[in-house]
Design a protein around this motif. Structure first.
Motif: not given
Length: 721
Positions: A412-422
Motif C-alpha cells: 500500500s505504501y509503495r503504490v501510494s508513493h508510485y502513484s504520487t510520482v506519476i
C-alpha cells in the motif's frame, strides 16, 4: 463566495438581525393582541377538547394495556412451552442412546456403540426440519453435527459466537454441574450466513461415555409462530364505534389492521413522521393525532401506541374527532357575539414594548459579535485536530490491511508513493495528488473481507477464488463510501482494476470512462506487483516491469498516462523497498499460514511447506536427515487406518522429543525430514527400538544441503530414494 465575504455576511446578520427580529416580533405581538378574542375562543375550545380527549384517551389506553398484557403473557407462556418441548426432545434422544448402550455394552466396544448412537440420531429432525441433535465430548470435541459435517472430530471448545459467548464451554459446565439445563447462543441459519441468530437450546449429559447431547431452535423462528397466533387472536377483537386493534412492526409494515393501509408511509407524511419518531425514541407508549381520507372526506383521529414484543411491535387503537368538532363549532358562535377589541390600548402597549426591545437588541448584537470571534478561533483549532485524526485514521486502516495480507507487506505504501510520482509528472492539481496519495494507501482495503484461505493462498488461484479476490474492489467501495471523510475516494478504489480495453473489473469500463486517477493507480499497482517479491513467483527488475507495462499500452493502460508514467518510474529505486521474505514471522501469521502448510494428522509441517521453505533459500539450512519408515502399510492393513494414524502420531512425538531439529516435516506419507542449520548426528537406534514392537523398521539418510546447487536437484534426489 469567499471566506472573507462569508465572514462579513455573518457579522452583518449579528449586528442587524436582533433589531429586525424585534420589529417583526412587534408586528406579530400587535397581531396577537388584536386577535385576543381568538385566544379566548381557543381556551373554550381547549376546555371542551380536553374533557373529550381525557375520556376517550383513557379508554383506548386501558384497551391497549389489556392487549399488551395478553401479548406479554402469551410470549412468556410460549417460552415456557419451548423449554418444555426441548426438555422432552432431549430426553427422547437420551433414552434412545441409553437403550443402544444397554443392549450392546457387553458385546460391542465403546467406539462401536457411539457410532450406533450417532447413526440412530443423526437424521432425526423436528420443528419443520430446523431442530437436530449434536454430540460433544467433555473436552469440547464435536463428534456429531448433522448440519455441518466439517465440525465433526474438531475441537470447538473455544469457538465464540457473535455475542462473545463460548457455547460449548457453557454446555459442558451445565452438564457437569446440573446434568441438564437450558442455555442460549448465536449461530448462522442454514439458509442465511450473513449474520448469527439467537438459538435457545438444551444440553443433557450422557453418563456412560461422559458425553453431552445438545439441541436447539432459533428463537426468531419460534417467535414467528407465537406472533402469528397472537395476531390471529387480536384480529377478532372489535370495540364500539367500529374501533379495532392494529399492529405495526418497527419498520412500519402493517401486521394487523382492518383498514386498507399496508405501510405507515402510505399514509400522510405527518402520520409517518410521528410514527418513526416514536419508534426511534426511548418512549414505550404515546398518543399521536393525524388526518385520514375516507373517500372525499377528511377526518381527524387520535391513536394510542404502545411498544410490545420487546419493541418489535407497535400495537394501537384510536378514536375519531368528529363529535368534538361539532361541540367546538357551537361554542365558537356564542363567543364571537360577545367579543370586542380595544385597539387603542393595543397600539400604545406595542409601541412601548418595541422601544424597550430595540435597546436590548443592540446590546445583544454587541455580545454576539464578541461570541462570533471566539467561536471562530475554536473552530480553527478543531479543524486542525480533525486533520490530525484524518491522517491517523488512514494510517490505522493501512496497518490493518498490511496485517491481513502479510504476503504483500508494504504494498500500500509503495503504490501510494508510485502513484504520487506519476501524478506529479502529469502536473495534476495538488489536491488531486494529495487525494491519490491517500487512495493509494487505501486501495486494497476491500481485502480485509477476503477469506484467509484465498488471501493467503501461496499457489495459483482457481477461477472461483480469483472471482472472489476481484470482489475486493466493490468491498473496498462499500467500506470507504460509508466513511464521510473518505467518500471521495470510493469511485477511484472501485475502478483501479478497470482496463483500457474494457476487460477489467468490476464494471468493464474502457477508455475515457475510467477516471484518470484510477488509471494512474492501476499502473502503480501493476508496477509494484511485478517488482515486489511474492511467495508464489519471482520478482522482475524495474526495467523488465517497465517493458511489460509498455507492451500493454492501449490494451490494459491509457497510452497518454502510461507514456508519462514510464518516464517517471525510471527514476524509482525499487531495491529500497525489497522485502527479505514472504514467510510468516509472528505467531498469529504462522497460525493463519497453518491452513496451507500444517499436516492435519501429526500437526507438523507438511511437504508443501518444505518445498516453499527451500525454494525461498536452499542454503538457509545445512543438514538434512531423512527418516524412512518401512513396512508401515502392512501395519495399516493388519490393524486398520485408525490404529495406523495413532502410531504415526506416536512416532512424530517421539522424534520431536528425542531428536534436535529446527524444522520437522511429514514427507511422502509416513517418512520424516529434519532440517538444521548445523550438522546434527541422529541416533536412529532409539527410534528402531521404539517401533520394533509394531513390526516396522526405519532407515536414516543424511544429506549436506551445500552439495545441491538448486532445489529442483534436491527434490529429484529425494524422490528417487
Amino acid at each position: 463566495m469567499k471566506s472573507k465575504d462569508k465572514e462579513r455576511l455573518i457579522l452583518g446578520i449579528i449586528k442587524y438581525a436582533p433589531s429586525s427580529i424585534v420589529i417583526i416580533l412587534a408586528f406579530f405581538v400587535t397581531l396577537y393582541i388584536s386577535l385576543e378574542h381568538t385566544t379566548k375562543l381557543q381556551q373554550e375550545k381547549n376546555s371542551i377538547k380536553e374533557e373529550y380527549l381525557f375520556l376517550n384517551k383513557d379508554k383506548i389506553k386501558i384497551d391497549i394495556k389489556t392487549v399488551n398484557n395478553y401479548v406479554r403473557k402469551s410470549f412468556k407462556e410460549s417460552r415456557q412451552q419451548l423449554h418444555k418441548e426441548l426438555h422432552n426432545k432431549i430426553n427422547v434422544i437420551h433414552d434412545i442412546a441409553m437403550n443402544i448402550y444397554e443392549r450392546n455394552k457387553e458385546i460391542l466396544s465403546s467406539e462401536q456403540i457411539i457410532t450406533q448412537i450417532k447413526i440412530a440420531i443423526e437424521n432425526i429432525r423436528y420443528h419443520n426440519g430446523n431442530g437436530y441433535f449434536s454430540i460433544h465430548t467433555m473436552s469440547g470435541m464435536n463428534i456429531l453435527h448433522p448440519i455441518n459435517r466439517d465440525f465433526e472430530n474438531t475441537l470447538v471448545l473455544d469457538r465464540k459466537d457473535s455475542s462473545g459467548k463460548h457455547p460449548v464451554k457453557e454446555a459442558i459446565y451445565i452438564a457437569n454441574t446440573k446434568g441438564e439445563g437450558v442455555f442460549s447462543w448465536h449461530y448462522f441459519k442454514p439458509n442465511d450466513a450473513s449474520r448469527e441468530f439467537k438459538k435457545i437450546g438444551i444440553v443433557k449429559k450422557f453418563e456412560p461415555y461422559n458425553l453431552i447431547i445438545t439441541t436447539a431452535l432459533f428463537e426468531e423462528d419460534f417467535n414467528s409462530i407465537v406472533e402469528n397466533r397472537i395476531l390471529e387472536h387480536l384480529s377478532q377483537i372489535e370495540y364500539q364505534d367500529k374501533g379495532y386493534i392494529f399492529v405495526v412492526n418497527k419498520e412500519g409494515s402493517m401486521l394487523l389492521t382492518k383498514s386498507n393501509l399496508k405501510h405507515v408511509k402510505d399514509e400522510s407524511h405527518h402520520y409517518a413522521q410521528d410514527f418513526k419518531s416514536f419508534v426511534d425514541s426511548k418512549q414505550s407508549r404515546t398518543y399521536i393525532q393525524y388526518s385520514l381520507m375516507k373517500g372525499d372526506k377528511e377526518f381527524s383521529k387520535i391513536s394510542y401506541l404502545q411498544k410490545a414484543n420487546n419493541g418489535e411491535w407497535i400495537i394501537g387503537t384510536g378514536f375519531n374527532l368528529d363529535k368534538l368538532n361539532l361541540m367546538i363549532s357551537k361554542k365558537q358562535k356564542e363567543l364571537n357575539i360577545e367579543y370586542k377589541q380595544h385597539l387603542n390600548f393595543v397600539l400604545i402597549s406595542v409601541l412601548i414594548i418595541t422601544s424597550i426591545l430595540l435597546i436590548l437588541s443592540w446590546l445583544l448584537s454587541q455580545y454576539l459579535e464578541r461570541l462570533f470571534f471566539s467561536f471562530k478561533k475554536q473552530l480553527f483549532e478543531k479543524e486542525l485536530e480533525k486533520l490530525d485524526n484524518y491522517q491517523q485514521t488512514i494510517t490505522s486502516l493501512v496497518n490493518l490491511i498490511e496485517q491481513r495480507d502479510f504476503y504483500t507487506a508494504g504494498h500500500s505504501y509503495r503504490v501510494s508513493h508510485y502513484s504520487t510520482v506519476i501524478a506529479e509528472a502529469m502536473d495534476f492539481k495538488s489536491e488531486d495528488i494529495n487525494m491519490l496519495q491517500q487512495i493509494g494507501l487505501l486501495h486494497d482495503i476491500g481485502k480485509i473481507s477476503i477469506p484467509d484461505s484465498i488471501l493467503l493462498k501461496p499457489g495459483k488461484l482457481t477461477k472461483q477464488e480469483f472471482d472472489i479476490i476481484k470482489c475486493h474492489t466493490t468491498l473496498g467501495y462499500d467500506v470507504v463510501s460509508k466513511i464521510p471523510m473518505f467518500k471521495d475516494f470510493a469511485n477511484i478504489i472501485l475502478s483501479h482494476h478497470e482496463r483500457y480495453d474494457g476487460t477489467g473489473y468490476p464494471n468493464g469500463l474502457k477508455g475515457d470512462e475510467i477516471p484518470p486517477l484510477a488509471s494512474v493507480l492501476s499502473i502503480a499497482d501493476s508496477f509494484d506487483a511485478m517488482t515486489s517479491r511474492r511467495i508464489y513467483n519471482q520478482r522482475k527488475t524495474a526495467q523488465e516491469a517497465l517493458l511489460e507495462l509498455e507492451k500493454e499500452s492501449g490494451i490494459l493502460f491509457d497510452p497518454k498516462i502510461l507514456r508519462v508514467a514510464l518516464q517517471a518510474l525510471q527514476k524509482i529505486d525499487i531495491n529500497h523497498h525489497l522485502q527479505e521474505s514472504q514467510l510468516p514471522k509472528t505467531a498469529i501469521e504462522k497460525e493463519r499460514f497453518a491452513y496451507f502448510f500444517k499436516d492435519g494428522l501429526t500437526n507438523i509441517s507438511n511437504e508443501n511447506y518444505f518445498d516453499l521453505l527451500l525454494k525461498q533459500d536452499l542454503h538457509q539450512y545445512r543438514c538434512l536427515n531423512l527418516i524412512l519408515i518401512h513396512n508401515f502399510s502392512l501395519y495399516n492393513d493388519k490393524y486398520g487406518w485408525t490404529r495406523g494414524d495413532e502410531l504415526l502420531i506416536k512416532i512424530t512425538k517421539f522424534i520431536q522429543k528425542k531428536y534436535k531439529t529446527k524444522e520437522l516435516f511429514r514427507f511422502q506419507g509416513v517418512n520424516f525430514i529434519l532440517l538444521n542449520d548445523t550438522h546434527i548426528d541422529i541416533d536412529i537406534t532409539l527410534l528402531e527400538k521404539e517401533i520394533k514392537p509394531f513390526s516396522i523398521s526405519c532407515e536414516l539418510i543424511h544429506s549436506n544441503l551445500n552439495t545441491f546447487e538448486k532445489f529442483d536437484i534436491l527434490k529429484e534426489y529425494l524422490n528417487k530414494i
